[in-house]
Scaffold this motif. Structure first.
Motif, short mmCIF file in Angstrom:
data_model
loop_
_atom_site.label_atom_id
_atom_site.label_comp_id
_atom_site.label_asym_id
_atom_site.label_seq_id
_atom_site.Cartn_x
_atom_site.Cartn_y
_atom_site.Cartn_z
N PRO A 3 4.45 25.92 26.21
CA PRO A 3 4.65 24.67 26.95
C PRO A 3 3.76 24.57 28.19
O PRO A 3 3.27 23.51 28.53
N TRP A 4 3.55 25.70 28.86
CA TRP A 4 2.72 25.72 30.07
C TRP A 4 1.25 25.53 29.72
O TRP A 4 0.50 24.85 30.42
N ILE A 5 0.83 26.12 28.63
CA ILE A 5 -0.55 25.97 28.17
C ILE A 5 -0.80 24.52 27.76
O ILE A 5 -1.84 23.94 28.10
N GLU A 6 0.17 23.91 27.08
CA GLU A 6 0.02 22.51 26.67
C GLU A 6 -0.03 21.58 27.88
O GLU A 6 -0.80 20.62 27.89
N LYS A 7 0.78 21.86 28.92
CA LYS A 7 0.73 21.05 30.15
C LYS A 7 -0.64 21.16 30.79
O LYS A 7 -1.20 20.16 31.24
N SER A 8 -1.17 22.37 30.83
CA SER A 8 -2.48 22.59 31.42
C SER A 8 -3.56 21.86 30.62
O SER A 8 -4.41 21.17 31.19
N LEU A 9 -3.53 22.01 29.31
CA LEU A 9 -4.52 21.35 28.45
C LEU A 9 -4.47 19.84 28.62
O LEU A 9 -5.50 19.18 28.78
N ALA A 10 -3.28 19.26 28.64
CA ALA A 10 -3.13 17.81 28.78
C ALA A 10 -3.67 17.33 30.13
O ALA A 10 -4.39 16.31 30.20
N ALA A 11 -3.35 18.05 31.19
CA ALA A 11 -3.81 17.64 32.53
C ALA A 11 -5.33 17.74 32.65
O ALA A 11 -5.98 16.84 33.18
N VAL A 12 -5.90 18.81 32.15
CA VAL A 12 -7.34 19.01 32.28
C VAL A 12 -8.10 18.09 31.32
O VAL A 12 -9.18 17.59 31.64
N ASN A 48 -14.26 21.43 31.07
CA ASN A 48 -13.40 21.85 32.19
C ASN A 48 -12.47 22.97 31.71
O ASN A 48 -11.83 22.85 30.67
N MET A 49 -12.37 24.04 32.50
CA MET A 49 -11.52 25.17 32.13
C MET A 49 -10.06 24.84 32.39
O MET A 49 -9.69 24.41 33.48
N PHE A 50 -9.22 25.06 31.38
CA PHE A 50 -7.78 24.86 31.54
C PHE A 50 -7.02 26.18 31.44
O PHE A 50 -5.86 26.26 31.83
N MET A 51 -7.66 27.21 30.93
CA MET A 51 -6.99 28.49 30.70
C MET A 51 -8.02 29.59 30.78
O MET A 51 -9.15 29.43 30.31
N GLY A 52 -7.65 30.71 31.40
CA GLY A 52 -8.60 31.81 31.52
C GLY A 52 -7.94 33.16 31.32
O GLY A 52 -6.72 33.31 31.42
N LEU A 53 -8.80 34.14 31.03
CA LEU A 53 -8.38 35.53 30.90
C LEU A 53 -9.11 36.32 31.97
O LEU A 53 -10.34 36.25 32.08
N PHE A 54 -8.37 37.06 32.78
CA PHE A 54 -8.94 37.88 33.84
C PHE A 54 -8.31 39.26 33.71
O PHE A 54 -7.17 39.47 34.11
N GLY A 55 -9.04 40.18 33.08
CA GLY A 55 -8.44 41.48 32.75
C GLY A 55 -7.37 41.24 31.70
O GLY A 55 -7.65 40.71 30.63
N SER A 56 -6.14 41.57 32.02
CA SER A 56 -5.03 41.33 31.08
C SER A 56 -4.26 40.06 31.42
O SER A 56 -3.37 39.65 30.67
N ALA A 57 -4.60 39.43 32.55
CA ALA A 57 -3.85 38.25 33.01
C ALA A 57 -4.38 36.97 32.37
O ALA A 57 -5.58 36.74 32.30
N VAL A 58 -3.46 36.14 31.92
CA VAL A 58 -3.79 34.82 31.39
C VAL A 58 -3.33 33.79 32.41
O VAL A 58 -2.17 33.80 32.83
N GLY A 59 -4.25 32.93 32.82
CA GLY A 59 -3.92 31.91 33.81
C GLY A 59 -4.14 30.52 33.26
O GLY A 59 -4.98 30.30 32.38
N VAL A 60 -3.37 29.56 33.78
CA VAL A 60 -3.49 28.16 33.39
C VAL A 60 -3.64 27.31 34.64
O VAL A 60 -3.14 27.65 35.71
#
Length: 132
Positions: free
Chosen positions: A95-104, A40-52
Motif C-alpha cells: 500500500p505504501w509503494i502504491e501511494k508513492s507510485l501514484a503521487a510521483v 522521477n524516482m518513487f522507490m529506492g534501495l540503499f544497502g538493505s533499506a527500501v525507501g519510498v
C-alpha cells in the motif's frame, strides 16, 4: 561517506516489491537501485533499506511505524523519502509503494538531459610555448 552495497537478497526483495507496470523502470544508482516513473524516482534501495517517496501526513504516518525511518545516508537522508520497515512482508509494504507510485506519477515527467558536447581538443604547436 561510504555507500552501502545491497546483497543479492536485497536486490531480489526490491525487485519483488517494485510494481509491475509498463511505466515503471528500475535503474542502477550509485551501486544501489531506483524505481522510476516518467523519470522521477518513487522507490529506492540503499544497502538493505527500501525507501519510498511520500509527503506530508502519509510520510508522518509511515514514520510512526516501528522500523520506519529516514532513507539514505545517515549524514544526509533524502528529503521526502521514508524507509519501509525491513521486517514487513510484500503485502504490508504494497500500500505504501502504491501511494508513492501514484503521487510521483502525478508529477510532470522529467525531461531527458541533453548529452554534453564533446570537449574540443586543440594541439599546440611548439611555437605556442610561453606565449600569453
Amino acid at each position: 561517506m561510504q555507500m552501502p552495497r545491497p546483497t543479492d537478497a536485497d536486490r531480489a526483495r526490491f525487485a519483488e516489491l517494485v510494481p509491475d507496470s509498463p511505466d515503471v523502470e528500475v535503474k542502477p544508482m550509485f551501486g544501489n537501485l531506483g524505481a522510476f516513473v516518467h523519470g522521477n524516482m518513487f522507490m529506492g534501495l540503499f544497502g538493505s533499506a527500501v525507501g519510498v517517496k511520500l509527503t506530508g501526513a502519509e510520510a508522518d504516518e509511515l514514520l510512526a511505524q516501528p522500523g520506519a525511518g529516514p532513507f539514505g545516508p545517515a549524514e544526509r537522508p533524502m528529503g521526502g523519502y521514508v524507509t519501509l520497515p525491513g521486517h514487513w512482508s510484500a503485502d504490508e509494504a504494497a500500500p505504501w509503494i502504491e501511494k508513492s507510485l501514484a503521487a510521483v506519477a502525478a508529477l510532470p515527467p522529467k525531461k531527458p538531459k541533453k548529452p554534453k558536447k564533446p570537449m574540443k581538443v586543440t594541439k599546440k604547436s611548439p611555437n605556442d610555448v610561453g606565449e600569453a
